[in-house]
Write an enzyme that holds these catalytic residues in place. Structure first.
Site, PDB file in Angstrom:
ATOM      1  N   ASP B 425       0.445 -21.566 -15.191  1.00 29.07           N
ATOM      2  CA  ASP B 425       1.619 -22.049 -14.502  1.00 29.07           C
ATOM      3  C   ASP B 425       1.684 -21.289 -13.179  1.00 29.07           C
ATOM      4  O   ASP B 425       1.011 -20.278 -13.009  1.00 29.07           O
ATOM      5  CB  ASP B 425       2.827 -21.720 -15.384  1.00 29.07           C
ATOM      6  N   GLU B 574      18.933 -20.581  -4.513  1.00 25.25           N
ATOM      7  CA  GLU B 574      20.351 -20.556  -4.212  1.00 25.25           C
ATOM      8  C   GLU B 574      20.869 -19.121  -4.206  1.00 25.25           C
ATOM      9  O   GLU B 574      21.648 -18.726  -3.346  1.00 25.25           O
ATOM     10  CB  GLU B 574      21.076 -21.372  -5.270  1.00 25.25           C
ATOM     11  N   ASP B 761       5.430 -27.571  -8.613  1.00 26.38           N
ATOM     12  CA  ASP B 761       5.762 -27.524  -7.189  1.00 26.38           C
ATOM     13  C   ASP B 761       5.054 -28.608  -6.406  1.00 26.38           C
ATOM     14  O   ASP B 761       4.138 -29.245  -6.888  1.00 26.38           O
ATOM     15  CB  ASP B 761       5.361 -26.170  -6.620  1.00 26.38           C
ATOM     16  N   ARG B 870       3.058 -30.969  -9.073  1.00 23.02           N
ATOM     17  CA  ARG B 870       4.082 -31.931  -9.469  1.00 23.02           C
ATOM     18  C   ARG B 870       3.831 -32.478 -10.856  1.00 23.02           C
ATOM     19  O   ARG B 870       3.956 -33.652 -11.105  1.00 23.02           O
ATOM     20  CB  ARG B 870       4.112 -33.102  -8.474  1.00 23.02           C
ATOM     21  N   LYS B 876       1.319 -31.157 -18.464  1.00 23.79           N
ATOM     22  CA  LYS B 876       0.646 -29.870 -18.627  1.00 23.79           C
ATOM     23  C   LYS B 876      -0.030 -29.815 -19.988  1.00 23.79           C
ATOM     24  O   LYS B 876      -1.183 -29.398 -20.122  1.00 23.79           O
ATOM     25  CB  LYS B 876       1.653 -28.726 -18.520  1.00 23.79           C
ATOM     26  N   ASP B 900       6.579 -24.707 -19.906  1.00 24.88           N
ATOM     27  CA  ASP B 900       5.186 -24.397 -20.238  1.00 24.88           C
ATOM     28  C   ASP B 900       4.951 -24.386 -21.744  1.00 24.88           C
ATOM     29  O   ASP B 900       3.839 -24.173 -22.192  1.00 24.88           O
ATOM     30  CB  ASP B 900       4.802 -23.025 -19.678  1.00 24.88           C
TER      31      ASP B 900
END
Lengths: 441, 1235
Positions: B425, B574, B761, B870, B876, B900
């Site tokens: 990952d 954030e 990502d 993505r 996965k 994961d």
């Protein structure tokens, strides 16, 4: 998953110990050539003397083996050996004379040897009762003795079981110069057997009283611990061919002496074709005559020496050092790569050399080109491929970077938030604007 | 996998809206109508007594995760034990040993079995006991329960019944699944942390029904009564259907009112709730799935060997029973001494076939020693100890978090040594998942001079790449190795230390002045310390900061130590924004339902000003929308829409006059992207009161509407508002690489491992990280496989485009890309060419379909590195399965998050990072480590060791049992196959259990071919595992052959030596017990010397066990000989009286021991000398201290001990050198050859 998912155990840092870190002091023996050769030679050097000593000891043992099962059958019974041996009325005495080949020092051990007799058969081995043999109190313990456990009148047989029942019953008498030799039965059985396994208060009872008579009968008045023949017999042999100690002659027998043996040939080996032999033997420290031990030692010792020598030879012929130049971990594939490169170069050079005219060379051959019949020096500019140009550029950046670093290292400190070293233009995507290595020290 | 899906759902579900409007729809909404099964549960609130009787007698809140209880333990545990085929065999043998068929006494069969089974069961019991204790801890936790008359009292969790009213305080776990009635907040919301359920650390909001709001005091529950009708217990975490009947009204319930067991109340003083589901009915317990049990390859192969041995066993048993039948039929009638006429059916010459059948059973028991009874239990013991060592390794202990490495299952230790592909990952694994606010662009001006780690790493590598070859043109190899060397010895600090690849260097110089702030790495004096007000566009900057401080869903938590606030944010980005805002002087300090309070500190005034921003609406972030907005009313009454989102989305929505800074910002965004930063654009819009209220009506309507199109409506309405924005700036946040990741990847690559990165990502980020980790480098040919890029198309043409793009065409397109790329790889001539495959999730869905996956795998295997971006959690897992099944090699998946889990469970080995993102991955994993870099040690050191240990151990086990078992067979042939054994029963009993088990366990636990540092220095040694050099059939049969040879030597040498003549000078001949004991002595010596030869690492423990085993044998013999003859039988005093005084006994032992081990010794010494394996050479280098004396050789060997690899830093340097050499050559040839 549990009723509650286990939170990560914030583990204590495991205390350092050489054990938990698997770093205990250890000896790591490595079979280096030196060690290997030493070991082999050492084993060889140890083994060969032992082998020789064994052989020597074995040589000293004098052994007379006389087979009598065939010979002791009277000729008129030779076709019906079984009938002869099973007939209780026939005369079983058989007198033979043996020549002593070499001097036999006392004690001379007398053995009987049976062939093809499966004393190690499971049915046979199990058919005994150690408890019964040991004490009077366990007289009735005959459950393991089947089928010779109880007499037809249901009284227990002592000693019970097939082993005791089939007790060997040939007897030997010896005469030298018409003088009877005493055959001692003392110490032919293991002392522990006599003292602890065969009770002194256990007397034979109901023995050989059934319909089938197996072997010898026992004197009911002598306790089992004194019945040496039985005790020896009860130690079952490991192999179908075995010797058992009959007695000892406590006298030297001289070479070429004539020993007369009076054999009572009672035991039935004829039904299964087993041989019976009488053995007279002296012993040495390795026991009886046993060439094999010595031979085996010599063989293994010799083999070790041979291995040592061949190891040395191979080591000399093809030492590992030859690979040292390229690294010991060099693999075949590395070699292949190197060889290929070499051959390729060889070819290329060869070709070039073949086409080369040694007389005709001057620099302008490669540096000029003819334009309108005039030799002009070729321009060296702009002969780079775009990639090469890129490289040159980045190399320049690299040079600058390197310089910067060298300088930084020299200057040793840097101000504030890492002095902004503006050293590059926009071509360089990756900025190097802060100092960090020096800040670390 | 399921978890992943759940998580995805959770993201999308609308759980985090701080709109101050209550959904009025609840009242109008019709109660759920239940039909059919599955909705039968009725709960009478506050009447737990009702639930004591049928039919409402629901299970109590007692939970149990134990496998057994006191009553079921014996039967169940025994059943578990006898699921192993070998154990069943031994059980049958033990049962049969009670019959006369058995060749041994019953005790000698039953005792070892009882020992072995007992040991395994004891282990089970211990594990179960631990679980029980843990359960008890949970069950006896106290919760405050309504006891009647408005009084609350504490009760243990297990006593809680359905219908109880429970009060839960802040930071407590919910004891059961509750219906939220009211909370300490007026509007009945509460915050819940669901980390234990889905691994997410952010808080979720739950809200009670309007009607139950008044129940906010203990006393109000005096007369509280209500009825809940709801669904039956099920495992779905994110759905709930039910009705609540209260005050003669019926209200529908949804998941928003349900508090799940094992989640935690946060930021709320207390809540009241009614228990709906208890104990095993709760959602979390329903969800508890057993992770698939994994078995290592070695163990599977071991089963095959056991089958081979079984075949051998049956084979020789058949031979022996046929031999027995023949002998019994033809010869036994002559053996009068056996009384053949008076016999049982076991030895009946009349019925030899029957006797033969009986004998077959006997033989099967007799030769049972071929099957090592103690193998399983020894392996289990060894693995547990190995796992302990892994847990204890301080080099894998993370000082920062205090997490040691943990082997959660000990089954797979040796599998660690055989890994071929690592699937990793990215977020949280390669990177820290700690976001640092690094740069920003405000009003077209870039601020922030810090540089990202990716930049640093790249710059440093560039510096080496260029530095090095500059001077090395003349003598390539020497320079190369020295440079590498110094890089590896990093920290040694001489010469080229600036090329160290230390990646955790943050702004060290800044550190001197102020403490490092987590999440903030911004360096620019223009904005700090209030200096921003002097900047030309201060008003925009102010707005920028306000957007950072208000546009989020985080909750502040006062930090007592520093006096400032920590933030519970939905995402780390954030959090980083809020920290940044705080540092800039805009501290977000309080949130109420309708407002956000910000303490603003201006350089002009000393005291901070607390400003309130009324939050009118909050438009959530979803992965589809890729933006979030808040509509606020500031203190001046001005209504503003503040928006942050992905740059492409924001730029699409800018108004004409809002594009002032677009150009500069885009440029900055590109720069940030290149350096591996995550970017977001910020924008705002001013709203008129009327405009807002018009829109708000519509929004409320959409929000309160029911039905499938609610989401779509909401989105459409939100979209209406988020237009005509004015760009303010952009932020750049760094996702930090974890410490030591590039080095670790380099080492793993050198060890010959393939590394795939699977990340959620986006592609650019993934590629950036790939570069930072040296998984990608310049000069690598990147193969990007994507579906046709539809982003570039406009909205209108998109639709037509999708009409044209049917599934089929997309697939064909992808297939074509894959075949082309494969072709390209095939045709590539340059042996050094490296390819990288980059594929995105959407394409992957097609590529993973059955008809295409093999092409895809073929391509991926041909590439040096593979990056999938993505990808969904399910993908996965699918990719993992594809690699596992497609290549047949061992795969290792490493990850840290709930997404994961699928991958971790699917892979042969799952490794969880016990990091920040919850415990889901760790719970599902087989091993957990605190940081990615520990993977190197886990694999290269522990994996390598464990693999070799277990492999050697199993081989030796088979060797010793064959060597022993076959002597029984040979002897039996000499007893006319009657099934008699030459050894005493006790000898055989002890053989496996005591006399040979400890040395082999010490081999399995302590053996090291090379020390751990050497393992790390010579990563190529690891390849011995994946190549399976120590457990291939060649080696296994070699060991079996060795066993056969030993058995022959032991038996035949002994029988010839002890044949018929006297074996002592006293004239005694050897009886069966003497021969047997001598033979057994030889076996003990031979097998223990054999293991001593096998070992290469002797600590005192090995010495003790190996030589102690031999000593134990003599000791046993002595003691056994001293027991009463009724116990010891013919072995009575055998050592003292018969054997020890006989020189032939000792000389036979010596001869046989040497003869047994001679071939093996010769084999290993010749192999070592003339055909050495890698570890032999390395051992010798160490032994001769070459590493100290001959540095040149040492470095050369170290560089040889690398696998050919195309990824990692080393490969990068090699590539650069090749490139420069090539250029040099070109130049030379250009000079030499005429044009």
């Amino acid at each position: 998953m549990g009723g509650e998912v286990k939170a990560p155990k914030i583990g204590e840092r495991a205390a350092y110990s050489r054990f938990t870190q698997q770093e205990l002091p250890a000896c790591k023996p490595i079979l280096t050539p030196g060690w290997v050769i030493t070991t082999f030679i050492f084993v060889g050097i140890i083994f060969i003397p032992i082998g020789l000593a064994s052989l020597f000891a074995s040589e000293r043992v004098v052994e007379i083996v006389y087979r009598y099962d065939e010979g002791c059958i009277p000729t008129n019974y030779s076709d019906q050996k079984l009938a002869y041996i099973q007939n209780s009325t026939t005369n079983k005495t058989c007198t033979r004379s043996l020549i002593v080949p070499k001097q036999m020092k006392r004690p001379v051990y007398v053995y009987y040897q049976l062939d093809n007799f499966y004393q190690n058969h499971r049915r046979y081995v199990k058919s005994r009762s150690d408890k019964q043999l040991r004490s009077n109190a366990s007289e009735g313990d005959t459950s393991s003795c089947d089928p010779e456990g109880v007499a037809p009148d249901k009284h227990p047989i002592v000693p019970c079981g097939l082993i005791a029942w089939s007790l060997f019953n040939d007897t030997y008498g010896f005469l030298v110069n018409n003088e009877a030799l005493e055959v001692s039965k003392r110490n032919i059985a293991w002392k522990s057997d006599q003292e602890h396994k065969f009770g002194s208060d256990v007397y034979p009872k109901n023995f050989q009283s059934g319909g089938l008579i197996g072997g010898a009968k026992l004197n009911d008045t002598i306790p089992l611990s004194e019945q040496a023949d039985l005790i020896v017999w009860m130690r079952t042999a490991a192999f179908p061919t075995f010797r058992k100690l009959y007695g000892k002659i406590e006298m030297d027998l001289e070479a070429n002496e004539n020993v007369t043996v009076v054999i009572q040939n009672n035991y039935n080996t004829y039904s299964f074709g087993g041989k019976k032999k009488l053995v007279l033997s002296t012993t040495s420290w390795i026991g009886g005559k046993n060439d094999f031990l010595g031979v085996a030692y010599l063989t293994v010792g010799g083999l070790c020496l041979f291995l040592a020598i061949s190891f040395i030879l191979v080591y000399v012929v093809k030492p590992r050092q030859s690979r040292k130049k390229f690294g010991l971990l060099e693999k075949h594939k590395d070699y292949v790569v190197r060889a290929q490169a070499f051959h390729k170069k060889e070819e290329a050079y060869g070709e070039k050399a073949a086409f080369r005219n040694p007389d005709e060379f001057y620099f302008k051959m490669i540096k000029t080109r003819t334009i309108d019949g005039v030799h002009k020096l070729e321009s060296q500019a702009n002969k780079y491929t775009p990639e090469e140009l890129m490289l040159i550029k980045t190399q320049d950046i690299g040079y600058v970077l390197q310089k910067v670093q060298v300088k930084k290292r020299l200057s040793g400190w840097i101000d504030g938030y890492g002095g902004v070293w503006v050293i590059y233009g926009r071509e360089m995507a990756l900025g190097f604007t802060r100092e960090e290595e020096d800040g670390e020290r | 996998m399921t978890r992943g899906r759940i998580r995805a759902k959770l993201r999308r579900s609308n759980l985090y809206t701080f709109s101050c409007l209550r959904p009025t729809a609840a009242e109008t909404e019709a109660p759920h109508s239940f039909q059919g099964p599955g909705y039968s549960r009725i709960v009478y609130c506050n009447q737990p007594r009702v639930h004591r009787k049928k039919p409402l007698n629901y299970p109590s809140n007692y939970t149990s995760t134990t496998k057994y209880n006191i009553i079921t333990f014996l039967p169940k545990a025994i059943f578990e034990q006898f699921r192993r085929v070998a154990n069943v065999y031994f059980l049958l043998a033990a049962i049969l040993s009670l019959t006369p068929v058995a060749p041994f006494s019953a005790v000698s069969m039953i005792a070892p079995l009882a020992f072995v089974v007992g040991l395994s069961m004891a282990k089970e019991a211990l594990e179960d006991w631990r679980r029980f204790i843990q359960d008890m801890k949970v069950n006896s936790r106290k919760a405050s329960v309504h006891k009647g008359d408005g009084v609350f009292g504490f009760k243990p969790w297990q006593k809680i019944r359905v219908g109880d009213v429970v009060k839960v305080e802040k930071d407590q776990f919910f004891p059961a699944d509750l219906l939220l009635l009211s909370s300490s907040y007026e509007d009945g919301i509460c915050y819940v942390e669901t980390m234990n359920l889905d691994g997410e650390t952010n808080l979720k909001v739950k809200r009670c029904l309007e009607s139950t709001l008044p129940l906010d005091d203990d006393t109000t529950f005096k007369d509280f009564a209500g009825t809940i009708k709801c669904e039956d217990p099920n495992s779905n975490l994110y759905t709930f259907v039910g009705n609540f009947e209260y005050d003669r009204q019926i209200y529908p319930l949804d998941p928003n009112q349900i508090l799940l067991r094992d989640s935690k109340l946060r930021n709320t003083a207390h809540v009241y709730g009614v228990v709906i589901f208890t104990g095993h009915d709760t959602k979390v317990m329903q969800n508890a799935t057993k992770s698939p049990s994994k078995r290592s390859k070695i163990e599977r192969k071991m089963d095959q060997i056991i089958y081979i041995l079984f075949t051998l066993l049956v084979g020789i048993s058949l031979i022996s029973s046929i031999g027995f039948a023949v002998k019994t039929k033809f010869q036994m009638p002559d053996w009068w001494y056996l009384q053949p006429k008076n016999t049982t059916s076991f030895y009946d010459p009349e019925r030899p076939a029957l006797s033969g059948v009986f004998h077959l059973v006997t033989a099967l028991i007799l030769y049972g020693y071929l099957i090592p009874i103690s193998l399983y239990v020894s392996i289990e013991v060894v693995k547990v100890l190995q796992a302990t060592f892994i847990n204890q390794d301080i080099h894998m202990y993370d000082e920062e978090t205090g997490n040691p490495a943990q082997a959660r299952t000990s089954n797979l230790n040796e599998e660690l040594g055989q890994v071929d592909t690592i699937l990793s990952d990215k977020t949280g694994t390669l990177t820290c998942n700690q976001m640092d606010f690094l740069k920003c662009s405000i009003a077209g001006t870039a601020y922030g001079v810090g540089s990202s780690e990716v930049e640093l790493a790249a710059a440093k590598q560039m510096a080496i790449d260029i530095n090095e070859p500059d001077s090395e043109v003349s003598n390539v190899p020497v320079r190369k190795t020295s440079a590498r060397d110094s890089w590896e010895n990093n920290g040694s600090g001489y010469g080229v230390s600036e090329i160290e690849l230390e990646t955790v260097i943050t702004s060290k110089d800044g550190k001197d002045q102020k403490p490092i702030i987590k999440g903030f790495n911004f360096v620019d004096s223009r904005l700090m310390d209030g200096n921003w007000s002097k900047e030309p566009k201060a008003d925009v900057i102010l707005l920028f900061f306000r957007i950072l401080a208000t546009c989020h869903t985080a909750i502040p938590e006062p930090n007592e130590e520093t006096g400032s606030f920590n933030y519970e944010a939905e995402s780390p980005d954030e959090g980083a924004f809020l920290v940044a805002a705080r540092e800039f002087g805009f501290e977000f300090c309080r949130r109420t339902q309708s407002s956000v309070f910000i303490r603003e500190r201006y350089p002009s005034s000393r005291q901070p000003v607390e400003r309130e921003f009324k939050i009118l609406n909050l438009l959530d972030f979803t992965s589809k929308r890729k933006r979030m907005s808040v509509i606020v009313r500031d203190e001046d009454g001005q209504i503003l829409l503040l928006c942050k989102g992905a740059d492409s989305i924001i730029f699409d929505r800018l108004s004409k006059n809002g594009r002032m800074y677009e150009e500069a910002t885009t440029r900055h965004l590109n720069e940030y992207g290149e350096t591996g930063l995550r970017t977001l654009a910020l924008a705002y819009r001013k709203l008129e009161e009327s405009e807002y209220s018009a829109w708000n009506n519509e929004f409320v309507k959409a929000k309160t509407s029911i039905g499938a199109d609610r989401e779509a409506m909401l989105e459409r309405v939100s979209d209406m508002m988020e237009r005509d924005l004015i760009l303010v700036g952009a932020t750049a946040v760094e996702d930090k690489l974890q410490k030591g990741v590039p080095q670790c990847i380099d080492k793993l690559a050198q060890a010959g491992l393939k590394i795939w990165v699977l990340t959620g990502d986006k592609m650019e980020t993934a590629i950036n990280i790939g570069f930072a980790c040296s998984l990608l480098r310049q000069g690598m040919k990147q193969i990007c496989i994507t579906t046709m890029n539809s982003d570039t198309l406009t909205q209108d043409s998109k639709e037509t485009f999708w009409l044209l793009m049917t599934d089929q065409t997309v697939k064909e397109n992808i297939l074509m890309q894959i075949t082309n790329a494969t072709q390209m790889i095939k045709l590539e001539k340059d042996p050094h060419a490296a390819f990288a495959l980059i594929i995105d999730g959407k394409t992957l869905t097609y590529a993973l379909e059955d008809d295409m996956k093999h092409q895809f795998l073929g391509l991926a295997v041909g590439c040096a590195s593979v990056i999938c971006c993505r990808v969904s959690p399910k993908q996965k897992a699918l990719v993992t399965r594809l690699v596992k099944e497609g290549t047949g090699k061992t795969t290792l998946a490493i990850g840290d998050g709930a997404n994961d889990v699928g991958m971790i469970q699917e892979a042969d080995i799952g490794v969880g990072i016990s990091g920040v993102e919850g415990m889901q991955a760790v719970m599902a994993s087989d091993f957990s480590i605190a940081q990615f870099r520990f993977l190197e040690r886990l694999l290269v050191v522990h994996g390598h060791w464990c693999y070799k240990r277990i492999a050697q151990m199993i081989c030796y086990f088979f060797y010793k049992n064959i060597a022993f078992g076959l002597t029984l067979f040979y002897f039996e042939a000499f007893t006319s196959f009657s099934g008699q054994s030459v050894y005493d029963d006790w000898y055989m009993l002890l053989f496996n259990v005591i006399l040979t088990s400890l040395p082999v366990i010490s081999l399995g636990v302590f053996e090291q071919d090379v020390s751990s540092e050497v393992c790390l220095q010579f990563p190529a040694l690891y390849q011995q595992g994946p190549k399976n050099l120590f457990f291939d059939w060649y080696r296994i049969f070699g060991w079996m052959g060795n066993g056969l040879y030993s058995s022959l030597i032991i038996f035949f040498l002994n029988i010839i030596i002890f044949y018929d003549q006297a074996f002592r000078s006293g004239g005694q001949t050897a009886d069966m017990s003497a021969v047997g004991t001598t033979m057994f002595t030889c076996i003990i010596w031979a097998v223990n010397c054999q293991i001593a030869l096998t070992m290469s690492h002797f600590t005192w423990i090995q010495h003790l066990f190996v030589w102690g085993s031999i000593a134990t044998w003599y000791l046993f013999l002595l003691l056994y000989g001293m027991t009463s003859p009724t116990i010891s039988g013919n072995a009575y005093q055998i050592l003292v009286e018969a054997l020890a005084p006989a020189p032939i006994y000792w000389s036979a032992t010596l001869l046989v021991t040497i003869a047994c081990n001679l071939p093996y010794l010769a084999h290993i010494s010749f192999q070592r000398c003339f055909n050495p394996m890698d570890h032999h050479i390395i051992q010798e280098i160490k032994y001769y201290k070459k590493d100290v004396e001959d540095r040149h050789m040492w470095t050369r060997e170290r560089s040889k001990a690398r696998q050919e690899t195309k990824i990692g830093f080393t490969a990068r340097v090699d590539a650069k050198i090749r490139q420069l050499k090539g250029r040099l050559q070109k130049k030379q040839t250009a000079v030499m050859s005429p044009s």
